[in-house]
Design a protein around this motif. Sequence first.
Motif, mmCIF file in Angstrom:
data_model
loop_
_atom_site.group_PDB
_atom_site.id
_atom_site.type_symbol
_atom_site.label_atom_id
_atom_site.label_comp_id
_atom_site.label_asym_id
_atom_site.label_seq_id
_atom_site.Cartn_x
_atom_site.Cartn_y
_atom_site.Cartn_z
ATOM 1 N N SER A 163 40.447 31.481 38.655
ATOM 2 C CA SER A 163 40.030 30.157 39.112
ATOM 3 C C SER A 163 38.830 29.639 38.328
ATOM 4 N N ASN A 164 37.955 30.553 37.881
ATOM 5 C CA ASN A 164 36.777 30.164 37.105
ATOM 6 C C ASN A 164 36.304 31.356 36.285
ATOM 7 N N ALA A 200 35.433 42.622 36.557
ATOM 8 C CA ALA A 200 35.068 41.344 35.940
ATOM 9 C C ALA A 200 35.099 41.446 34.421
ATOM 10 N N VAL A 201 34.544 42.523 33.909
ATOM 11 C CA VAL A 201 34.512 42.731 32.455
ATOM 12 C C VAL A 201 35.926 42.868 31.889
ATOM 13 N N ILE A 202 36.751 43.658 32.549
ATOM 14 C CA ILE A 202 38.129 43.861 32.082
ATOM 15 C C ILE A 202 38.889 42.536 32.043
ATOM 16 N N LEU A 203 38.704 41.719 33.054
ATOM 17 C CA LEU A 203 39.475 40.488 33.201
ATOM 18 C C LEU A 203 39.162 39.439 32.144
ATOM 19 N N ILE A 231 31.921 35.558 46.521
ATOM 20 C CA ILE A 231 33.028 36.391 46.040
ATOM 21 C C ILE A 231 32.944 37.779 46.662
ATOM 22 N N ILE A 232 31.749 38.339 46.668
ATOM 23 C CA ILE A 232 31.554 39.668 47.262
ATOM 24 C C ILE A 232 31.817 39.616 48.767
ATOM 25 N N ASP A 233 31.399 38.543 49.427
ATOM 26 C CA ASP A 233 31.682 38.382 50.861
ATOM 27 C C ASP A 233 33.187 38.424 51.127
ATOM 28 N N GLN A 234 33.939 37.718 50.298
ATOM 29 C CA GLN A 234 35.391 37.656 50.496
ATOM 30 C C GLN A 234 36.039 39.018 50.274
ATOM 31 N N ILE A 235 35.607 39.711 49.225
ATOM 32 C CA ILE A 235 36.155 41.045 48.973
ATOM 33 C C ILE A 235 35.827 41.974 50.138
ATOM 34 N N LYS A 236 34.591 41.889 50.606
ATOM 35 C CA LYS A 236 34.164 42.737 51.726
ATOM 36 C C LYS A 236 35.034 42.492 52.952
ATOM 37 N N MET A 242 39.245 39.955 42.452
ATOM 38 C CA MET A 242 38.555 39.557 41.220
ATOM 39 C C MET A 242 39.501 38.820 40.283
ATOM 40 N N GLU A 243 40.754 39.219 40.247
ATOM 41 C CA GLU A 243 41.731 38.506 39.425
ATOM 42 C C GLU A 243 41.829 37.049 39.852
#
Length: 334
Positions: free
Chosen positions: A55-56, A135-138, A106-111, A49-50
């Motif tokens: 990146s966006n 996401a919220v923290i970042l 993004i979720i696909d990549q994390i998975k 997520m970072e």
Amino acid sequence: MNPSFLLKFFFLPHIVFFFGFLGASEPQLTLDYYASTCPTVFDIVRKEMECSVLSNPHNAASILRLHFHDCFIQGCDGSILLDDTITLKAEKKATANIHSLKGFGIIDQIKNFVESECPGIVSCADILTIAARDAVILVGGPYWDVPVGRKDSVTASFELTNTNLPTSDESLVSIIPKFLYQGLSVTDMVTLVGSHTIGMARCQNFRSRIYGDYESTSAKNPISDNQFSNLKTICPPIGGGDSNITAMDYVTPNLFDNSFYQLLLKGEGVLNSDQEMYSSVFGIETRELVKKYAADPLAFFQQFSDSMVKMGNITNSDSFINGEVRKNCRYVNT
């Protein structure tokens, strides 16, 4: 008759219905569910997520919205992530979702990273829930502990997306029952809508607002007038532009803060449904909460953390019995 009484009377049947729905005991999620089976899962999600948000920054809002839309359709079970198949009609293709949801890649990549570390252990539903918190923290928002242990649904509900999800032009008295049905209070609703502080809106969803009562509610000053002109440039009254976008918080669009509520006080909410929380005659309780959060960012952050845990704990009981841990978040295991 007092509007407050009318509002409470109107919502009573929905409250009764919801508590009847919760009759059976729900499966319990825990903070240490993966402590022995996949202790690195939180680190993996955070790292990815970072990279994504760096990146966006808009990716933060995309993942948060994805989580919200998942939880409101048969619970937080990863059903929103499923693609169309011969036997399954995907929720992501429904009218309420097809143009508004991003972040699936993004979720696909994390998975993929989680699977390489802990194959067959961590559900896509849990990955999405953890990713929404990160996401919220970042982008400057609050931290909260994420209970985990969800299973992935083997079903989806295309139909429920058009009835359960709030829409941009709905009135306050129409939206609040949708939150109550999910076990979320009026306070939860006003707080969770605060996520629009990092959200983007399509012209199609705010055209009726800016060519409706936006000018009459907004403050009469150069900054407000300039924003109004910008919105009309982005979203013409006719002739297309439906997919043009604008930030719902033009002051700090990439920062999770309380300025969204301050804009509502000025009558500058981009969506009708947002501005209604402050301007509606029925908004006795919601108006006070908007004022509170506009004045006290800490109060907003504290309640947002609590409300996100509460929303994330909306479970799909069937998935705990018949669910699975998907190998690919887009498809049920074969």
